[in-house]
Each structure stands twice: as C-alpha cells, then as structure tokens.
Write a protein that holds these residues in place. Structure first.
Motif, PDB file in Angstrom:
ATOM      1  N   THR A   1     -16.799 -23.533   6.383  1.00 32.69           N
ATOM      2  CA  THR A   1     -15.603 -23.228   5.602  1.00 32.69           C
ATOM      3  C   THR A   1     -14.998 -21.892   5.964  1.00 32.69           C
ATOM      4  O   THR A   1     -13.913 -21.567   5.507  1.00 32.69           O
TER       5      THR A   1
ATOM      6  N   ASP B   1     -13.508 -26.838   1.693  1.00 36.60           N
ATOM      7  CA  ASP B   1     -12.101 -26.692   2.071  1.00 36.60           C
ATOM      8  C   ASP B   1     -11.206 -26.696   0.839  1.00 36.60           C
ATOM      9  O   ASP B   1     -10.214 -25.972   0.768  1.00 36.60           O
TER      10      ASP B   1
ATOM     11  N   ASN C   1      -8.642 -36.136   2.822  1.00 40.41           N
ATOM     12  CA  ASN C   1      -8.845 -34.978   3.695  1.00 40.41           C
ATOM     13  C   ASN C   1      -7.636 -34.732   4.588  1.00 40.41           C
ATOM     14  O   ASN C   1      -7.258 -33.585   4.854  1.00 40.41           O
TER      15      ASN C   1
ATOM     16  N   MET D   1      -5.389 -31.284   4.642  1.00 44.71           N
ATOM     17  CA  MET D   1      -5.167 -30.448   5.819  1.00 44.71           C
ATOM     18  C   MET D   1      -3.730 -30.535   6.320  1.00 44.71           C
ATOM     19  O   MET D   1      -3.316 -29.743   7.159  1.00 44.71           O
TER      20      MET D   1
END
Length: 700
Positions: free
Chosen positions: A3, A262, A150, A154
């Motif tokens: 991370t 994250d 995810n 992102m």
C-alpha cells in the motif's frame, strides 16, 4: 499489494482518458516537474507501470482520471471521462428501497452511504483487458465483480465494496459503531477484535465489514453469488486512519497489526463527495456489461451529500509576478487555471495610484486544497514550468520586524539561560500516568486523539510539567543531577483551534531550586519584559504540592503563573522515585506579552537620601504576605517606595497558631530629603492599619 506504492499508473489505461503521443518517460518527467514525483517506470507485459509519489494534499491524483487531468493540462489535451450511465435496458422498474434499507447510526463517522442492488449476476473471470490493467498496477484479479470494484477505485479514487446480498441478514445495511466484544472474520481469513470507536457496516445481526478498511468473509463475493449490493460511501478520515492502524487480531497476544489498504489509504486523505453517484453508476454499468443482471431503480441514499460551495479565491497578477520573479500573461494564467478545472468568477482592475489586476476563481470539488492566493500561484507556476524562472534573478530583501511575542520569547530565553536552565522539547501526547502526576485542572477532561501515539498515549497534554518531570527523572537516572529544564510550547484544554484560549502557549519549568528562588526567577521574567502590571500572589493548595509551598501569581488580577514544590510522597509522584526536591512553575506566554513594555526608558536617579525602617509583626497563621504587603502600601502613602520580605519565623517564643513576618520598608521623596517626623508618621500609619485590619502585633 504494497500500500505504500502510493499511485501506480498503467500507461495503457492512462491513454484511454487522454490522448498522449509523447513517449512514456517524457510524460513521467513532465508529471514529476509539475509535482507528481516519478519513482520508477517498470515494463509489465505490453504495458508500463508508472509509480508516482502523490503528496498528501492531492488525493485527486490517487486515481487514473486524476493523473489524466494533470497530463491533459501539461500536454494541452482534453480528458475523456468515460460514460457511467447503466444500460436502461438492464434497469428494472422495481425500486432498490423495496428490497433493502440503509440506516446510519453514526453520522459523524459516515455522513453519506449509497446502496445499489443488482440481481441475477453471473460471477466469472473478468475480461483479459481488465485483468491486464489490474496486474500492471499490482492488483491480482479475483473475479469480475471484485475486479470491477477495484477497477473503479483505481479509475477515479473512490473506494467501493460489493456484498453478496443474499448473505446480508434482513437484507439491510446499518452503519454504526462496533459494540463491546464484537469480532469480525475478514476476507483475509483472520478474525479481528472491534472496539467501540470503530465504524462498521452491519446487517440485522452482525458486522459484515470494517468501514472503509476491509470486508467480512461471511458476505464476500463467491462463485455462488447471484445478487449483489454495491456500497459507495464517505467515511471520516480520522476514524479510518485510527481503525486501519490499531485493529487487532482476536488470537494470541492480541497484537496490533493494522489493515491498511488501497481503500483506507484514500479514505484517510479524503474523497470527493461530488463523485459518489458517478462512481456508483460506473460500477453498476461495468457489472451489467461484464456480469449481466438487472439493476434495481433509484439507489438508496442515507445521509446527505454536501453541496460544493467553495469560497472564491482572488489572485492578484502583480503578486504572482512578485513571488515568481517572472511576468506571465493574464490570458495564460486564465488558460492554466481553467484547464485545471477552476471556474473564473470575476476579473477586475482596481486603481489605487497604480492598476491592480485581479482574477477570482472557484476551485473544483476534487481540489479542496486550493483555498489561498498562493495556492493558485503555485498551480500556475508548476504548469507553466519552473524552468522559466531565472536562477540569477535578484531576490528582493525586506527588513523583517519581530512581533511582540517573538521579542518577549527571546527575552524569556535569555532569562532562563542566565539562571542555568536548558530548553527541553517534549511530546504533545501524554500517557495517563503522567497526567495524574500533575494536573492543574482536574475538572477538565484531557483531549483524546486517535490513533494512540504508542507509548505516549492518546491524550493531549493539559500541562507541560508532567513531561518535564519525566525528563528530569531520566536525567537523574543517567547521572545528570539537578537538571534545570524549561519548555515553551502549546497545551490543549479543548479541541477548538479557533478559540486560542483552549490551546494556549505555556512556559513550563522544573528545577531543584527552592520555592523562594523560583519566585525570584518569575520576578526576573517580569522585569526582563518591562512589565508595569499590578502583581499579586495567592497561596494555592494542590494535592501535588507540599503544604504551604504552592502559589499563583496574578497580573492585573488574572492568573499568570502557578508554581510550587512538588510533594515527592504524593502517590502519583512517589513511583517516580525522584532523588532531590523539585519545584515547578508554569506560566502563560500571551499574558506576559500583553503586559510587556519592550521599549526601554531611562529614569533620573533620585538625588535625595532614602530612609529604611524595619518592622517585625506577629500575625495569625492564616494571614498571607500579600495581605500584609497591601495593608502596608495602602497605609504608608506615596513616600513608601519599597516593601521587602526579609524572613518568616515560627517556633520558640511564637504562640501556637501565630507566625512572625520581618519586613523592610524604604521611604524616599522625589523632591526633598525626608525628615524624621515624616517617616515616623508613615510608620505610625502602617502600625495602626496592621493592628486594625490584620490584628498584628509589633515584636521587639
């Protein structure tokens, strides 16, 4: 995935949002020069992983779209934000609130929560293009539903979570604080203890996720999942940070391991509330496209998304030129700032002898760090290019002027150094055992801060004295005896930085010197700043002080200093096993600034002879020196220049419940030599007043 990799960007993914024909290393170099520092560029299959270091004030760059905005401005391109609207053909007329509900019981930890439900999904591997992009940035693909959450995270920087809807007891979501003794079995297959300060996502029976940190294993997506609930929310950054760093396993020694992810990394830095619906729509759109199913109509929204109403920021074009040392055309300034997403409100030219051109802009919701004129100047400078600023330009120098506080602080340092003190720096956090050692305001609860600072505890200091006593003890143990220590720093009475009285700057000191010597040091501080304030002293009885060895000093009737000899036999201090007696003092810095007279003035020496008389009074034990001094001054009149304490005596020849104060009085007139009769008249007035007001008797 580590991370601490801040923001790994896929080159191919980035180019989906902005057209870049420039080589990857040149783009990375330009990003570095504009503030997104390049760590590495690593080839990954047919892609490149660009590892960028993102400063804490730029959470907008913790997603590919944010990085694309930066690149688009640098290369004069536009950002192609993808369409996020779910397919109408795959949207049901059934409303989401007909199958689920969301209740927020801890609005301070979660101000808004959005839930969407998709029925009839098919869990399978995600497509190759999505797997390749995720692998490039260090995320291992799991299945299409998890990969999509995810991917959106992102893509835009907004964390999401997917629950197996059929495993949610009661089909409902409750956002609340964890209850005492609750545990959760997380998706990493470990069981964790929950504390009452943590925010959890629960169903009707138990916690199913640690809010903003990690989901629970009991509701995670599996191959059997057919109905899914998509979470998009905002959580309090401080709560997420505390939870991610202090959560413990429920096994063995209950060691703290932390669960930074994250998602928690982004929640800690703050997310853009104005893109919550976009992120929710985008996630649903991709699920419908890649996993099928039917989206229920109208998301359930608990709480309220705050409106984005920023204050306009004014930029003076002349100020920009002065700070940067170069002239940048006004049109260029406008182009840069509008390209960064700011909206120009007004522009004007104000004439005050000279023309001052000003521009006003509203920052976008993803740039909450733009609040001051200098912030806009920095944005213009980094996009225009620091290489345009000449290295040999003369820097204008303006003589600085020290503030009264700085001047008082400097004199304070001089006085403390002259009396043999060394300046100390201690931590703002205070463990509980130190707070108990010396607490000048036990009725006020110490300010708690999460997470705890390890051995330093989780409460902010109300006084400098406990930490200084601990520092003196450590010096004793290492053979450095009689360490005289002082510190100038802030203490914390209440969590309200807008009210300076709740976080005053104090001066604390600890020394092996006597009670009287410390009083002399405090007088020296007042003399050093030229104070003309009315000074009075009152005895103070604190549990931490030796009886009769505690006092406060008032300046113009307001408390300025608290000082006294600590009782080494008192329970909190006894365990410190201090070798020598210890006297402490704590004073307010700002009250000292208020009474300071920093311009030195000269007074002519009185050429006329002074006369000294001494008086020895027998007084009741409860009469203070302050009372005696005030009585003497009021009775003696203007010819009395000084009253000096000589000594106090109790013992033989002094009756029980009595004490003796021996004083010295100095008389002087400004225009003549006093006669004996004048002095005796003053003395008689003093004796009469002391007998009448204090029941004092004159000893021979």
């Amino acid at each position: 995935r580590a991370t601490d990799d801040i923001m790994i960007t896929s080159w191919n993914w980035l180019k989906e949002y902005v057209s870049l024909e420039t080589p990857v290393d040149e783009v990375a170099s330009r990003l570095t020069m504009s503030g997104l520092n390049l760590e590495t560029i690593e080839p990954v299959a047919a892609d490149f992983a660009i590892d960028l270091e993102v400063t804490s004030n730029r959470p907008d760059c913790l997603g590919h779209i944010g990085v694309a905005r930066e690149a688009a401005v640098l290369f004069d391109q536009t950002v192609n934000t993808p369409n996020s609207q779910p397919s109408p053909a795959q949207t049901s007329k059934t409303r989401t609130d007909s199958v689920t509900s969301v209740t927020i019981e801890a609005p301070d930890l979660c101000p808004v929560y959005i839930a969407r439900v998709i029925q009839g999904v098919k869990v399978a591997p995600s497509p190759a293009w999505m797997q390749e992009r995720l692998r490039t940035i260090g995320i291992e693909p799991i299945n299409n539903l998890v990969d999509i959450t995810n991917y959106v995270l992102m893509e835009c920087g907004q964390p999401l979570h997917a629950f197996d809807f059929d495993r949610l007891s009661g089909g409902k979501i409750i956002v609340r604080r964890a209850r005492k003794g609750e545990k959760i079995h997380a998706i990493d297959h470990s069981e964790y203890e929950l504390t009452e300060s943590m925010c959890v996502i629960a169903d009707a029976e138990r916690p199913v996720a640690v809010a903003g940190v990690m989901g629970g294993a009991e509701t995670e997506i599996s191959d059997e999942t057919t109905n899914v609930l998509i979470e998009v929310a905002q959580f309090a950054p401080g709560s997420i940070r505390s939870t991610a760093r202090t959560i413990r396993t429920a096994e063995g020694a209950k060691r703290r391991i932390g669960l930074q992810s994250d998602s928690s990394y982004r929640f800690e830095r703050g997310t853009d509330s104005q893109q919550l619906h976009w992120a929710s729509d985008r996630c649903c759109q991709l699920i419908l496209e890649l996993a099928g199913g039917t989206l229920l109509a109208e998301p359930v929204v608990a709480g309220k998304i705050p409106e984005w109403t920023p204050e306009p920021v004014t930029l003076r074009v002349s100020r920009l030129a002065k700070l940067l040392g170069i002239e940048i055309p006004t049109d260029t300034i406008r182009t840069i700032l509008t390209a960064l997403g700011l909206t120009e409100v007004t522009s004007s030219q104000v004439s005050q002898g000279t023309t001052i051109e000003t521009l006003q802009f509203l920052p976008p919701s993803w740039r909450r760090d733009l609040t001051r004129e200098v912030d806009l100047i920095e944005e213009v400078a980094r996009i225009h290019g620091y290489h345009h600023i000449p290295e040999d330009r003369p820097i204008p120098i303006v003589a600085g002027k020290r503030s009264p506080r700085e001047r008082v602080t400097e004199r304070l340092h001089h006085v403390m150094t002259a009396h043999g003190f060394h300046e100390a720096l201690t931590f703002s956090f205070t463990p509980d055992d130190l707070i108990e050692l010396f607490d000048p305001a036990p009725h006020i609860e110490a300010v708690a801060v999460a997470p705890a600072a390890g051995e330093y505890g989780s409460r902010l200091r109300k006084s400098l004295i406990p930490s200084l006593v601990a520092a003196r003890r450590d010096n004793e143990r290492k053979g450095n005896l009689d360490a005289r220590l002082y510190e100038i720093s802030r203490v914390f009475i209440a969590p309200n930085p807008d009210d300076p009285t709740t976080q005053p700057v104090q001066v604390g000191m600890v020394t092996g010197q006597s009670f009287a010597e410390v009083r002399g040091i405090l007088d020296a501080l007042l003399n050093a700043v030229g104070s003309t304030a009315t000074v009075s002293v009152k005895p103070v009885e604190l549990a931490a002080f030796v009886t009769g060895r505690g006092a406060e000093i008032l300046l113009n009737g307001e408390r300025w200093a608290l000082f006294g000899e600590l009782d080494r036999e008192a329970p909190p201090l006894k365990r410190f096993k201090l070798r020598d007696p210890l006297t402490i003092a704590e004073i307010g810095l700002l009250p000292l600034v208020d009474v300071a007279r920093l311009i030195t003035t000269a007074n002519a020496v009185n050429p006329h002879q002074s006369v000294t008389r001494e008086l020895n009074f027998l007084l009741d034990d409860d009469v203070t020196w302050q009372q005696l001094e005030e009585t003497i001054r009021n009775a003696a009149g203007s010819l009395l220049q000084q009253v000096q304490f000589v000594e106090q005596y109790r013992g033989k020849q002094i009756p029980q419940g009595k004490k003796s104060y021996f004083t010295s009085l100095l008389y002087q007139a400004p225009d003549r030599t006093l006669t004996g009769d004048e002095v005796e008249a003053c003395q008689l007035a003093v004796l009469t007043a002391c007998r009448q007001n204090l029941a004092a008797e004159l000893r021979g």
